[in-house]
Design a protein around this motif. Sequence first.
Motif, mmCIF file in Angstrom:
data_model
loop_
_atom_site.group_PDB
_atom_site.id
_atom_site.type_symbol
_atom_site.label_atom_id
_atom_site.label_comp_id
_atom_site.label_asym_id
_atom_site.label_seq_id
_atom_site.Cartn_x
_atom_site.Cartn_y
_atom_site.Cartn_z
ATOM 1 N N ILE A 270 -8.351 -10.850 -131.249
ATOM 2 C CA ILE A 270 -8.046 -10.216 -129.962
ATOM 3 C C ILE A 270 -9.243 -9.445 -129.415
ATOM 4 O O ILE A 270 -9.097 -8.627 -128.502
ATOM 5 N N SER A 271 -10.433 -9.731 -129.922
ATOM 6 C CA SER A 271 -11.640 -9.072 -129.418
ATOM 7 C C SER A 271 -11.820 -9.368 -127.933
ATOM 8 O O SER A 271 -11.647 -10.506 -127.482
ATOM 9 N N LEU A 272 -12.178 -8.334 -127.172
ATOM 10 C CA LEU A 272 -12.429 -8.521 -125.748
ATOM 11 C C LEU A 272 -13.737 -9.256 -125.505
ATOM 12 O O LEU A 272 -13.983 -9.747 -124.396
ATOM 13 N N ILE A 279 -11.212 -15.643 -123.257
ATOM 14 C CA ILE A 279 -11.205 -17.066 -122.911
ATOM 15 C C ILE A 279 -10.200 -17.380 -121.815
ATOM 16 O O ILE A 279 -10.499 -18.127 -120.879
ATOM 17 N N ILE A 280 -9.000 -16.818 -121.922
ATOM 18 C CA ILE A 280 -7.926 -17.216 -121.007
ATOM 19 C C ILE A 280 -7.564 -16.100 -120.041
ATOM 20 O O ILE A 280 -7.737 -14.913 -120.327
ATOM 21 N N ASP A 281 -7.056 -16.518 -118.895
ATOM 22 C CA ASP A 281 -6.444 -15.602 -117.937
ATOM 23 C C ASP A 281 -5.018 -15.363 -118.422
ATOM 24 O O ASP A 281 -4.124 -16.193 -118.217
ATOM 25 N N ILE A 282 -4.813 -14.267 -119.104
ATOM 26 C CA ILE A 282 -3.539 -14.026 -119.776
ATOM 27 C C ILE A 282 -2.350 -14.039 -118.812
ATOM 28 O O ILE A 282 -1.304 -14.625 -119.130
ATOM 29 N N PRO A 283 -2.432 -13.442 -117.604
ATOM 30 C CA PRO A 283 -1.265 -13.489 -116.716
ATOM 31 C C PRO A 283 -0.776 -14.897 -116.398
ATOM 32 O O PRO A 283 0.434 -15.130 -116.310
ATOM 33 N N SER A 284 -1.686 -15.861 -116.231
ATOM 34 C CA SER A 284 -1.241 -17.225 -115.923
ATOM 35 C C SER A 284 -0.555 -17.863 -117.122
ATOM 36 O O SER A 284 0.416 -18.620 -116.964
ATOM 37 N N PHE A 285 -1.021 -17.566 -118.333
ATOM 38 C CA PHE A 285 -0.367 -18.090 -119.532
ATOM 39 C C PHE A 285 1.000 -17.439 -119.729
ATOM 40 O O PHE A 285 1.960 -18.102 -120.141
ATOM 41 N N ASN A 490 -17.665 8.123 -118.050
ATOM 42 C CA ASN A 490 -18.268 6.799 -118.095
ATOM 43 C C ASN A 490 -17.205 5.794 -118.541
ATOM 44 O O ASN A 490 -16.360 6.103 -119.389
ATOM 45 N N ILE A 491 -17.250 4.583 -117.991
ATOM 46 C CA ILE A 491 -16.203 3.595 -118.257
ATOM 47 C C ILE A 491 -16.832 2.300 -118.751
ATOM 48 O O ILE A 491 -17.728 1.743 -118.105
ATOM 49 N N SER A 492 -16.361 1.814 -119.897
ATOM 50 C CA SER A 492 -16.795 0.508 -120.393
ATOM 51 C C SER A 492 -16.151 -0.583 -119.552
ATOM 52 O O SER A 492 -14.955 -0.530 -119.240
ATOM 53 N N LEU A 493 -16.939 -1.590 -119.179
ATOM 54 C CA LEU A 493 -16.451 -2.682 -118.335
ATOM 55 C C LEU A 493 -16.183 -3.957 -119.129
ATOM 56 O O LEU A 493 -15.827 -4.984 -118.544
ATOM 57 N N THR A 494 -16.324 -3.915 -120.430
ATOM 58 C CA THR A 494 -16.112 -5.100 -121.262
ATOM 59 C C THR A 494 -14.701 -5.655 -121.068
ATOM 60 O O THR A 494 -13.719 -4.923 -121.180
ATOM 61 N N GLY A 495 -14.610 -6.931 -120.762
ATOM 62 C CA GLY A 495 -13.323 -7.596 -120.584
ATOM 63 C C GLY A 495 -12.788 -7.559 -119.173
ATOM 64 O O GLY A 495 -11.846 -8.292 -118.846
ATOM 65 N N TYR A 496 -13.347 -6.732 -118.306
ATOM 66 C CA TYR A 496 -12.845 -6.643 -116.939
ATOM 67 C C TYR A 496 -13.283 -7.870 -116.139
ATOM 68 O O TYR A 496 -14.366 -8.421 -116.365
ATOM 69 N N TYR A 497 -12.446 -8.270 -115.193
ATOM 70 C CA TYR A 497 -12.784 -9.447 -114.386
ATOM 71 C C TYR A 497 -12.022 -9.423 -113.068
ATOM 72 O O TYR A 497 -11.041 -8.693 -112.913
ATOM 73 N N ASP A 555 -8.127 -5.696 -116.295
ATOM 74 C CA ASP A 555 -8.697 -5.640 -117.635
ATOM 75 C C ASP A 555 -8.419 -6.969 -118.336
ATOM 76 O O ASP A 555 -7.824 -7.886 -117.754
ATOM 77 N N ALA A 556 -8.845 -7.096 -119.583
ATOM 78 C CA ALA A 556 -8.795 -8.383 -120.274
ATOM 79 C C ALA A 556 -7.382 -8.915 -120.444
ATOM 80 O O ALA A 556 -7.178 -10.127 -120.550
ATOM 81 N N PHE A 557 -6.369 -8.034 -120.471
ATOM 82 C CA PHE A 557 -4.989 -8.475 -120.637
ATOM 83 C C PHE A 557 -4.262 -8.625 -119.302
ATOM 84 O O PHE A 557 -3.055 -8.871 -119.278
ATOM 85 N N GLY A 558 -4.999 -8.484 -118.215
ATOM 86 C CA GLY A 558 -4.409 -8.706 -116.903
ATOM 87 C C GLY A 558 -3.812 -7.482 -116.260
ATOM 88 O O GLY A 558 -3.201 -7.584 -115.189
ATOM 89 N N ASN A 559 -3.947 -6.312 -116.889
ATOM 90 C CA ASN A 559 -3.468 -5.090 -116.244
ATOM 91 C C ASN A 559 -4.306 -4.814 -115.001
ATOM 92 O O ASN A 559 -5.540 -4.801 -115.063
ATOM 93 N N THR A 560 -3.657 -4.595 -113.886
ATOM 94 C CA THR A 560 -4.364 -4.379 -112.630
ATOM 95 C C THR A 560 -4.979 -2.988 -112.596
ATOM 96 O O THR A 560 -4.284 -1.977 -112.749
ATOM 97 N N ILE A 561 -6.288 -2.956 -112.398
ATOM 98 C CA ILE A 561 -7.014 -1.692 -112.263
ATOM 99 C C ILE A 561 -7.054 -1.272 -110.798
ATOM 100 O O ILE A 561 -6.820 -0.119 -110.449
ATOM 101 N N ASP A 562 -7.346 -2.234 -109.932
ATOM 102 C CA ASP A 562 -7.323 -1.976 -108.494
ATOM 103 C C ASP A 562 -7.092 -3.297 -107.779
ATOM 104 O O ASP A 562 -7.429 -4.372 -108.299
ATOM 105 N N GLU A 563 -6.512 -3.210 -106.601
ATOM 106 C CA GLU A 563 -6.161 -4.420 -105.852
ATOM 107 C C GLU A 563 -6.238 -4.154 -104.362
ATOM 108 O O GLU A 563 -5.696 -3.161 -103.873
ATOM 109 N N VAL A 564 -6.930 -5.037 -103.646
ATOM 110 C CA VAL A 564 -7.026 -4.942 -102.193
ATOM 111 C C VAL A 564 -6.814 -6.333 -101.607
ATOM 112 O O VAL A 564 -7.498 -7.284 -101.997
#
Length: 693
Positions: A270-272, A279-285, A490-497, A555-564
């Motif tokens: 489960i490493s980010l 690898i996968i877009d978790i929300p679509s799966f 400071n915020i780590s961006l690893t896994g964000y997309y 984030d990597a698990f599909g939790n919405t950080i911000d949306e416009v």
Amino acid sequence: MFKKLFYLKLFFLLLCEVSLAQQTILTDSNLPIMVILTDIDPDTNMPYDIPDEPKVLATMQLIYRPDGTRNYLTDITNDAFLNYDGRIGIELRGSSSQVLEKKPYGFTTLLEDDDSNNNVSLLGMPSENDWILNSLAYDPSMVRDYLSYTLSSNMGNYAPRVRYIEVIVNDDYKGVYILTEKIKRDSDRVNLKKIADFDNTSPQVTGGYIVKADKINGEDEVAWTMPNYGGWETNFLHHYPKTEDITDQQADYIENMFYDLAAQTNPVNISLTDGYPSIIDIPSFLDFMIMAEFASNPDAYQFSTYFHKDRAGKLRAGPIWDYNLSFGNDLFVFGFDRSFYDVWQFEFENTGAKFWKDLFQEESFNCYITKRWLELTAINQPLNYFTISNQIDEYFDLLAESQVRELQRWPSEDGWPTVADQEENIIAMKVWIENRINWMNNNIGSSDNCEDVSVPSLVISKIHYHPQDDGDYLSEELEFIEITNNSNQNISLTGYYIRELGVSYQFPANTSILSNQKIYLSSDASVFENYYGFTPFDVFTRNLSNSSYKIILSDAFGNTIDEVSYADSDPWPEAADGSGSYLKLVDLNLDNSLATNWIASAETLSIENILNELQQLFVYPNPIKDIITIQLNSLKNESLKFRIYNLLGQSVGDFELTSNNLQLDLSHLSNGIYYYNIKNKGEVIARNKIIKK
């Protein structure tokens, strides 16, 4: 000309025959009416039969009164009521559905040359040329595919758009069909970057792709296989690019992505950075599995199971396809009975590749699929029982009169499913759905560990979605998204997309954003630096839509950080649509999902908070005649550099700003357009255009 007149006369002759022959079955309908006439076979002087392949040429009229009133077969001569009137190529499609007398079809809308594709909008669906006529095979309810695609769409995913119609082919009333979008790469269908045969190295080789797990038909070729827990293999096929078009490098790339997914789900990683969340877009799966399991589709995972991947994006599951065998329905006529409400299909029937079961049993994934299931089945949500029951009732009412004609054309036969049992089947289907929801509620898992996920205060604060062309700089090269860290951490961006298809971007591993820092993602790094005067944080793939787009930072698990979700029309500021301005959030603490909190701005971009430190900087007047004034309200004992340059990028003046109010004589410059930048410690903090008259 002679050929055209011949076909025109033939068409009206056949039209009269259609009208006379069909008036006892279909003269008018509350549904749109499609009339198809294949061309004449010169060997038989009869219309061509429609084969499995290749397509035969035909003329198609689609009768539809746009005000929603009844449609009449006699409207076929009234252009005002013809949603389509033109040429098509048509063939049979499907596998087991072709066993039935009522055949499914696939067709392509064509231009008058009978060769070129004709992208058209049918019944309000986005323009395209590839369409399916779903024959409702093996589904007495007439609603399972229609319902399933609609539910998936209401969940926020792309699913083929659908419309009920009635169809006549060559003077033969064929009954009720679902006009359906074919799954393909298209900005309004599966929105992926087109991949060319020379795109064989990174990042070009990373997409876009559509592949599917499926049986093979006709000339299909298996691309690769993967083992499943049933003890057999799951076939994977190339859908886009097609088998004959994909290169070896592209085929290897997408195949290896699936093997990598299998490797990271068993044993689980489960490493980010390099685990399955990378690898996968978790929300679509999640949504794909929820639909497959909710409908208890016995073919899910093994057949008609699509995946897609955009360039530089994650692997995604979907769109869903072929849900006629679901919600308790199966190929009973062939002795199959597999769509039970009290089983998990990923471990019961056609289990598909092992990663499906491995994902479901992984603790984090199971938590999120449970959380999503509970969201979707809540009151007024897409998978709530009462929501679905009301939808089914609407479909039943819509089909009430056409169901009678369907049964007249395709009467009951012993052992074969017909719409004679529609009402009884729908009643049983509703009971089944209620039982299924209750069973899944009791067996799916717990969402306790992922209910209150903390997300950082990252704010989408500027969007330049439709810049104005400027000299040698093209609009699409000048796009950017600004993201601001609206916190003191400071915020780590690893896994964000960026999650939504249309723009692809994944933050590199081990990157971060400093407290109160703003970063820019651009469409072209070198152009951004040359034009705006500083280096962007990174580059996204593809381009922002010039009309509307939903930017979702996850984030990597599909939790919405911000949306416009911006748009190019009111209430969004229309000056940001190609006029040189960009969208700017008025205040970082306001709700940026509301258009009223955005303005169109042409202010100079800056990095960090340098302009805040300077408090205010004014360069005026603009346009100028001879003298330009540069005013700084606070200098903080720092020496700033001011450079002005022409359209060729050549410096025509360098100045040191040693006071808070400096006037420069530019009378020696010719009239025209110039640019300036202001540097602080070698870093460009301001840049803009000057017009000299």
